[in-house]
Design an enzyme around this catalytic site. Structure first.
Site, PDB file in Angstrom:
ATOM      1  N   ASP A  51       0.717  -1.330   0.090  1.00  0.00           N
ATOM      2  CA  ASP A  51       0.084   0.001   0.133  1.00  0.00           C
ATOM      3  C   ASP A  51       0.780   1.250  -0.008  1.00  0.00           C
ATOM      4  O   ASP A  51       0.709   2.345   1.019  1.00  0.00           O
ATOM      5  CB  ASP A  51      -0.981  -0.047   1.050  1.00  0.00           C
ATOM      6  CG  ASP A  51      -1.662  -1.311   1.530  1.00  0.00           C
ATOM      7  OD1 ASP A  51      -2.243  -1.683   0.468  1.00  0.00           O
ATOM      8  OD2 ASP A  51      -2.025  -1.808   2.591  1.00  0.00           O
ATOM      9  N   GLU A 258     -11.729   0.128  -2.921  1.00  0.00           N
ATOM     10  CA  GLU A 258     -10.754   0.594  -2.015  1.00  0.00           C
ATOM     11  C   GLU A 258      -9.369   1.386  -2.649  1.00  0.00           C
ATOM     12  O   GLU A 258      -9.604   1.628  -3.850  1.00  0.00           O
ATOM     13  CB  GLU A 258     -10.298  -0.612  -1.047  1.00  0.00           C
ATOM     14  CG  GLU A 258      -9.306  -1.363  -1.776  1.00  0.00           C
ATOM     15  CD  GLU A 258      -9.173  -2.526  -0.838  1.00  0.00           C
ATOM     16  OE1 GLU A 258      -9.399  -2.776   0.237  1.00  0.00           O
ATOM     17  OE2 GLU A 258      -8.262  -3.686  -1.326  1.00  0.00           O
TER      18      GLU A 258
END
Ligand code: FUB
Length: 357
Positions: A51, A258
């Protein structure tokens, strides 16, 4: 050409081996077991990282990733196996240069409100202070977004006692607009719990949208001058097709799941995000930080591992995509961050990236 049954034995055997080989390759590709050659290598290999939110602060590159580790928790659709407990910030002077792991920047034990699962963070800088924004489940297992501050871009960061009031779900992206205001984009469905906030209040029993319902939208809220609260109730970020129609849940190769990211290029706002269960990073373009954003296409095709997550940043006049895959471990919850150059077409659309040759 002679039919195969009339070829001499030696030639017939050669033809047979080629046919068998092609059949095996096709079967293997269909099962997804074909080994592919990655276009870039993990930035670090001594820890697992995921991420990546990349920023340039004072001319240096800082990457704010999740810190994956093996917690021994069984994989499920809520992402329980992503049980991360701290953050390490990576830095480098240039893309391709030496990457430094600056050690633990924030540990869950130092976040008074957090219970478990420190997921994808982001960072911002304002007036001499660095802000680390991070999602975590509170002690009742509800995701919120917290903020921690430091005088250094690599921490250590000191967390606020409570999460940001009015924040929920996961994956904050903090964007500085051209007028100096800051906005936070956030949200994630399934394990990210966004579906539980449809009314603005938490509903533990809320269901996901069904195929013909409008897809759940990500959220955006302007940050206050002190960077620690929202100035408004989070708004929906509308992503539409070219005919201004919002996506349905059944459009799951295009709808938001997301991993929101915002950047601007040549005066346009680019909202990019993961489609989760179809594994793309897509983008949509608009004229305001609030949207609406019109879907334009794919930034990054599916990578190895279930999740796909990214950031897009300009470094010394070139644009880069930071992303992750599972090259080091082969396991979805043990990822490694990477970077590759990103290119635009003359009309401002992004040239899709395939992370493998
Ligand atoms: O790292 C945990 C979660 O996986 C992130 O919050 C999502 O974006 C996905 O990458």
């Amino acid at each position: 050409m002679l039919p195969a049954n009339r070829l001499p034995v030696k030639q017939f055997n050669t033809v047979l081996s080629v046919v068998l080989c092609l059949a095996m390759l096709t079967a293997s590709a269909q099962k997804g077991t074909l080994k592919k050659t990655p276009i870039s290598q993990p930035l670090v290999t001594h820890i697992y990282t995921a991420d990546p939110s990349a920023h340039v602060f004072n001319g240096k590159i800082y990457i704010y990733p999740s810190h994956d580790f093996e917690a021994g928790i069984k994989e499920d659709d809520l992402g329980s196996h992503f049980a991360m407990r701290d953050y390490h910030i990576l830095s480098m002077d240039s893309v391709g240069g030496k990457v430094t792991d600056n050690g633990v920047a924030l540990d869950i034990k130092d976040v008074p409100w957090a219970g478990r699962q420190m997921w994808a963070p982001d960072a911002a800088f304002k007036d001499g202070v660095y802000y680390l924004y991070f999602p975590a489940k509170d002690k009742t297992d509800v995701f919120h977004i917290g903020v921690a501050t430091s005088k250094s871009p690599v921490g250590p960061f000191k967390a606020e006692k409570e999460p940001i009031k009015g924040s929920y779900s996961i994956d904050p992206c903090v964007y500085k607009d051209t007028d100096g205001s800051y906005y936070m984009y956030f949200g994630g469905i399934w394990g990210g719990q966004l579906q539980r906030w449809a009314t603005g209040k938490y509903d533990a029993n809320a269901k996901l949208r069904t195929a013909n319902e409008e897809a759940i939208m990500p959220r955006v809220a302007k940050l206050s001058a002190d960077m620690k609260s929202f100035t408004e109730t989070p708004r929906n970020v509308k992503i539409t097709d070219a005919h201004r129609k919002v996506f349905l849940e059944s459009n799951n190769d295009k709808r938001f799941f997301e991993a929101a990211w915002m950047h601007t290029y040549k005066g346009k706002y680019y909202f990019s995000y993961s489609t989760g269960d179809t594994h793309y990073i897509n983008y949509a373009m608009g004229d305001s930080p609030y949207g609406p954003f019109i879907y334009k296409g794919v930034v990054l095709k599916p990578v190895e591992g279930w999740t796909n997550h990214h950031s897009i940043v300009e470094i010394k006049g070139k644009w880069y995509l930071f992303y992750h895959d599972t090259q080091l471990s082969g396991k979805t919850h043990l990822r490694n961050v990477k970077v590759t150059e990103l290119h635009y077409n003359a009309d401002g659309t992004i040239i899709p990236i395939d992370a493998y040759r």
